[in-house]
Every structure is written in structure tokens, then in C-alpha cells.
Design an enzyme around this catalytic site. Structure first.
Site, PDB file in Angstrom:
ATOM      1  N   HIS A  54      43.756  21.281  -0.870  1.00 47.85           N
ATOM      2  CA  HIS A  54      43.351  21.473   0.525  1.00 47.85           C
ATOM      3  C   HIS A  54      43.027  22.937   0.834  1.00 47.85           C
ATOM      4  O   HIS A  54      41.928  23.225   1.328  1.00 47.85           O
ATOM      5  CB  HIS A  54      44.431  20.943   1.474  1.00 47.85           C
ATOM      6  CG  HIS A  54      44.199  21.295   2.906  1.00 47.85           C
ATOM      7  ND1 HIS A  54      43.094  20.865   3.625  1.00 47.85           N
ATOM      8  CD2 HIS A  54      44.917  22.069   3.773  1.00 47.85           C
ATOM      9  CE1 HIS A  54      43.147  21.332   4.863  1.00 47.85           C
ATOM     10  NE2 HIS A  54      44.238  22.070   4.969  1.00 47.85           N
ATOM     11  N   GLU A  82      53.612  27.948   7.482  1.00 47.21           N
ATOM     12  CA  GLU A  82      53.980  26.739   8.220  1.00 47.21           C
ATOM     13  C   GLU A  82      54.682  25.710   7.345  1.00 47.21           C
ATOM     14  O   GLU A  82      55.633  25.050   7.787  1.00 47.21           O
ATOM     15  CB  GLU A  82      52.732  26.108   8.841  1.00 47.21           C
ATOM     16  CG  GLU A  82      53.032  24.871   9.666  1.00 47.21           C
ATOM     17  CD  GLU A  82      51.791  24.297  10.321  1.00 47.21           C
ATOM     18  OE1 GLU A  82      51.954  23.368  11.126  1.00 47.21           O
ATOM     19  OE2 GLU A  82      50.683  24.774  10.033  1.00 47.21           O
ATOM     20  N   ASP A  83      54.243  25.559   6.106  1.00 47.09           N
ATOM     21  CA  ASP A  83      54.714  24.442   5.287  1.00 47.09           C
ATOM     22  C   ASP A  83      55.637  24.816   4.131  1.00 47.09           C
ATOM     23  O   ASP A  83      56.096  23.933   3.403  1.00 47.09           O
ATOM     24  CB  ASP A  83      53.506  23.685   4.705  1.00 47.09           C
ATOM     25  CG  ASP A  83      52.689  23.002   5.790  1.00 47.09           C
ATOM     26  OD1 ASP A  83      53.225  22.800   6.885  1.00 47.09           O
ATOM     27  OD2 ASP A  83      51.516  22.685   5.528  1.00 47.09           O
ATOM     28  N   ASP A 145      39.696  24.312   8.220  1.00 49.00           N
ATOM     29  CA  ASP A 145      40.875  23.471   8.014  1.00 49.00           C
ATOM     30  C   ASP A 145      40.659  22.085   8.622  1.00 49.00           C
ATOM     31  O   ASP A 145      40.880  21.055   7.982  1.00 49.00           O
ATOM     32  CB  ASP A 145      42.082  24.162   8.653  1.00 49.00           C
ATOM     33  CG  ASP A 145      43.353  23.339   8.547  1.00 49.00           C
ATOM     34  OD1 ASP A 145      43.587  22.721   7.497  1.00 49.00           O
ATOM     35  OD2 ASP A 145      44.127  23.329   9.526  1.00 49.00           O
TER      36      ASP A 145
END
Length: 247
Positions: A54, A82-83, A145
Site C-alpha cells: 500500500h 498511525e499503525d 492514499d
């Protein structure tokens, strides 16, 4: 927007950037790719592919926009804060304050929450996006994104697909239009329509495909006639055509 060859490796990304910016900081986004791969190594996309695909796809879309090295690096790193356990300070220390600013700004956009559904209405959401995006590159990475997510939306449950598609139609497409990115607005709308009204989309797609086939057949006939006529007149020429109908 021309359809470019799909990028699925960091080497292909480097080659694409080199084609329009030979002076780019290739080491920067090679390091960003390696760092992002390590940070996301245990994560998978919904369809089961490695998560790094991604960020790489997001970076590839940014090369379609002819973006600079800092923006491409931020695209590769955009989900790390964020992840994963990565912090903004980690990004700043390894990749510099500009990359860190972009990644942290994107993280803030992703974490926006609304107290009521009214607060999420398109116009208010657009204003908040613009207010928070102090650097236009933040919005361009966010667009990239969202575009990749829209291109792979079929792997999500139907309800989620419709929700994301509607949000894209209401917010992202108008924003892209306001920023003068016509090809992006068009693709956002097309992909959104596909999931919001799938039956109508399928019907129209079939009609468009049929129309293109008819146009190509007609164009082929015209080319044949022109070639024969020119040959009979002993005029050397090369006749060719395109789907747009130009000969």
C-alpha cells in the site's frame, strides 16, 4: 492522465522518479521504503497481501503527480506513526523535519473525529482538511492514499465500501476539483459511482465498452479506405488512428 506501468518494487519506483527528476534524493526514499517495510512487516492488507504494497502504491501515485523526494518518502512512511510503534521523533531523526511534518500531518488528518454526523458533512470536512493541511503536499499524499484505497475497495464488506465511496464522492472529488486536479476528480467519481450504484455503473460500463468497440470498427474501416485511396493515387503515406477518433 496517461496510464503508466504499475510499480511493485522500489527499483521500479526509482526508475520512474529518475525519468522526470534525475537529481532526486533516491537514497532518501530507498531508506524510507526499507524502514516502512520493517515497520509494517507483520501487517497484511485485507486481501492478504503484505501491507508495504500500500505505501509503495501511494508513492507510485505521487510519482504520477511528479512529486519531489520528500513527498515520495512521506508517502512511503505515511502509515507508520498511525499503525505501528514508530513515533514522529523517530521519523524526524531518521528522515528530517520536513518528512516528519508531512507524516505527522497525515496522521492528524486520519485521526479526525466528529461528534455528530452533521459535523461530517462535506463542506465542513473540506474546510477542516484545508485548514489542517498547511502544506499542499499533505493533501496530495492524502489523495494518493485514498485513491489506492478506492482502487482496492472491492476487498471490503459492502457497507464499508458504500460508506468510503460516498465519502470520496462528497469530499475528495470536490477537493481535487478545487485544486485543479481534473484527472483525480474524475477517477474519484468513477470509482465512487462503481460502489455506490453498482448496477447502474455496470450497465453504463457495458454501453461505453460497446460504443468504443463500434468506434474502433468504424475507425478501422476509415483507415482501410484512406490507405486504398492514397495507394491508388500513388501517394506515400502512413495512416493510423486512435480511440478518440483522430486519424
Amino acid at each position: 492522465m496517461p496510464v503508466l506501468k504499475e510499480i511493485n518494487t522500489i527499483d521500479a519506483l526509482v526508475d520512474r522518479v529518475f525519468s522526470y527528476n534525475p537529481e532526486a534524493n533516491f537514497d532518501l526514499f530507498r531508506r524510507a521504503y526499507a524502514f516502512s517495510s520493517e515497520a509494517h512487516q507483520k501487517q497484511k492488507r485485507v486481501e492478504g497481501s503484505p501491507y508495504i504494497e500500500h505505501p509503495l502504491a501511494v508513492a507510485a501515485i505521487l510519482t504520477d503527480m511528479r512529486m519531489d523526494s520528500t513527498t515520495i518518502a512521506a508517502g512511503l512512511l505515511h502509515d507508520t506513526i498511525e499503525d505501528t510503534a514508530v513515533t514522529a521523533e523517530d521519523i524526524k531523526g531518521l528522515f528530517g523535519k520536513d518528512v516528519a511534518f508531512l507524516v505527522e500531518s497525515l496522521t492528524k488528518l486520519s485521526r479526525m473525529e466528529f461528534r455528530t454526523s452533521e459535523e461530517a458533512l462535506a463542506e465542513n470536512f473540506r474546510k477542516m482538511f484545508l485548514a489542517m493541511a498547511k502544506d499542499i503536499r499533505v493533501m496530495l499524499i492524502k489523495f494518493a492514499d485514498r485513491l489506492h484505497n478506492m482502487r482496492t475497495l472491492e476487498y471490503l464488506p459492502e457497507t464499508k465500501r458504500e460508506q468510503i465511496a460516498q465519502e470520496t464522492m462528497d469530499i475528495y472529488a470536490p477537493l481535487a476539483n478545487r485544486l485543479g486536479i481534473g484527472w483525480l476528480k474524475t477517477e474519484f467519481e468513477d470509482l465512487s459511482f462503481k460502489h455506490i450504484m453498482p448496477e447502474i455503473y455496470s450497465d453504463l460500463s457495458g454501453k461505453v465498452a460497446k460504443r468504443k468497440e463500434e468506434q474502433e470498427e468504424y475507425l478501422s474501416e476509415v483507415i482501410t479506405i484512406l490507405e486504398k485511396t492514397l495507394a491508388e493515387a500513388e501517394i506515400p503515406a502512413r495512416v493510423f488512428g486512435s480511440r478518440s477518433g483522430h486519424v
